[in-house]
Write a protein that holds these residues in place. Sequence first.
Motif, PDB file in Angstrom:
ATOM      1  N   GLN A 174       2.028   1.963  -3.423  1.00 18.34           N
ATOM      2  CA  GLN A 174       0.904   2.423  -4.233  1.00 18.34           C
ATOM      3  C   GLN A 174       0.614   3.899  -3.975  1.00 18.34           C
ATOM      4  OE1 GLN A 174      -2.717   0.263  -3.487  1.00 18.34           O
ATOM      5  NE2 GLN A 174      -3.552   0.677  -5.520  1.00 18.34           N
ATOM      6  N   ARG A 223       0.837  -1.208   0.000  1.00 19.81           N
ATOM      7  CA  ARG A 223       0.000   0.000   0.000  1.00 19.81           C
ATOM      8  C   ARG A 223       0.874   1.262   0.000  1.00 19.81           C
ATOM      9  NH1 ARG A 223      -4.736   0.742   4.375  1.00 19.81           N
ATOM     10  NH2 ARG A 223      -5.530  -0.994   3.157  1.00 19.81           N
ATOM     11  N   LYS A 271      -9.897   6.072  -1.427  1.00 22.89           N
ATOM     12  CA  LYS A 271     -10.464   4.729  -1.364  1.00 22.89           C
ATOM     13  C   LYS A 271      -9.404   3.717  -0.925  1.00 22.89           C
ATOM     14  CE  LYS A 271     -13.507   1.473  -2.096  1.00 22.89           C
ATOM     15  NZ  LYS A 271     -14.720   1.323  -1.238  1.00 22.89           N
ATOM     16  N   VAL A 272      -8.203   3.851  -1.461  1.00 24.19           N
ATOM     17  CA  VAL A 272      -7.121   2.936  -1.086  1.00 24.19           C
ATOM     18  C   VAL A 272      -6.813   3.052   0.398  1.00 24.19           C
ATOM     19  CG1 VAL A 272      -4.664   2.445  -1.420  1.00 24.19           C
ATOM     20  CG2 VAL A 272      -6.126   2.892  -3.398  1.00 24.19           C
ATOM     21  N   ILE A 320     -10.001   0.373  -9.595  1.00 29.50           N
ATOM     22  CA  ILE A 320      -9.341  -0.645  -8.784  1.00 29.50           C
ATOM     23  C   ILE A 320      -9.157  -1.934  -9.583  1.00 29.50           C
ATOM     24  CG2 ILE A 320      -9.620  -2.121  -6.753  1.00 29.50           C
ATOM     25  CD1 ILE A 320     -10.932   0.204  -5.338  1.00 29.50           C
ATOM     26  N   TYR A 322      -9.413   8.218  -5.764  1.00 32.10           N
ATOM     27  CA  TYR A 322      -8.921   6.841  -5.768  1.00 32.10           C
ATOM     28  C   TYR A 322      -7.983   6.589  -4.584  1.00 32.10           C
ATOM     29  CZ  TYR A 322      -6.309   2.715  -7.240  1.00 32.10           C
ATOM     30  OH  TYR A 322      -5.686   1.489  -7.280  1.00 32.10           O
ATOM     31  N   GLY A 323      -7.136   7.571  -4.287  1.00 32.54           N
ATOM     32  CA  GLY A 323      -6.236   7.443  -3.147  1.00 32.54           C
ATOM     33  C   GLY A 323      -6.988   7.363  -1.829  1.00 32.54           C
ATOM     34  N   GLU A 366      -6.245  -1.505 -11.905  1.00 26.80           N
ATOM     35  CA  GLU A 366      -4.961  -1.571 -11.204  1.00 26.80           C
ATOM     36  C   GLU A 366      -4.607  -3.003 -10.835  1.00 26.80           C
ATOM     37  OE1 GLU A 366      -2.803   0.845 -10.609  1.00 26.80           O
ATOM     38  OE2 GLU A 366      -4.025   2.390 -11.561  1.00 26.80           O
ATOM     39  N   GLU A 426      -8.906   3.906   2.623  1.00 30.54           N
ATOM     40  CA  GLU A 426     -10.152   3.667   3.368  1.00 30.54           C
ATOM     41  C   GLU A 426     -10.656   4.939   4.040  1.00 30.54           C
ATOM     42  OE1 GLU A 426      -9.515   0.425   6.022  1.00 30.54           O
ATOM     43  OE2 GLU A 426      -9.091  -1.015   4.433  1.00 30.54           O
TER      44      GLU A 426
END
Length: 219
Positions: free
Chosen positions: A4, A1, A45-46, A86, A42-43, A89, A48
């Motif tokens: 990413q 993570r 979401k990654v 997602i 998007y970040g 990716e 949370e």
Amino acid sequence: RFQQVQSMMCELMEWRSQLLSGTLPKDELKELKQKVTSKIDYGNKVLELDLIVRDEDGNILDPDKTSVISLFHAHEEATNKITERIKEEMSKDQPDYASYSRMSSSPTHSLYVFVRNFVCRIGEDAELFMSLYDPQRSTIISENYLVRWGSRGFPKEIDMLNNLKVVFTDLGNKDLSRDKIYLVCQIVRVGRMDLRDSKSRKYTQGLRRPFGVAGTCCP
């Protein structure tokens, strides 16, 4: 993570530099802003974090001015876009190291400037615009730093005396490889049309007139 998020941060910093350059056409500027907001969502979401709903231009929707149904549709649409992202990716066989190589080959640098004094006999208020300038390409490569100077030889905001500082950021290896970079100060006089006007009936207030320019080569 971590890798990413690091990759996304490198892309965001690169896009930020393009946005601050002020050289993009209107259509490309709009497209780039949409890419930035999409990457931020998007970040989140990654990591949370909470999902932020936006309009077509990427602006955050105000819940006080947007109906519940519109917020629901915007939330649903944003969720679908992030889910598709997602999947894209995860379908990649190998991680993307392009951003790492860009970051390592083009790190960012900063230039710190401390304005101690301004000595120029004008007789009226002045505005000082400081920026970085490439003489070879005849173009300004940074934003302007504005200092408002009073007619009595002090900053207009007296509490800023001895505290006029600015950091020019996002300078990469490309900027350092330039032959020369100048720190340019443009002086704009604010007041009468002509300083020689002595009769009150000729007075004009608030006119901005170019007065002078100064420059020094950055080390």
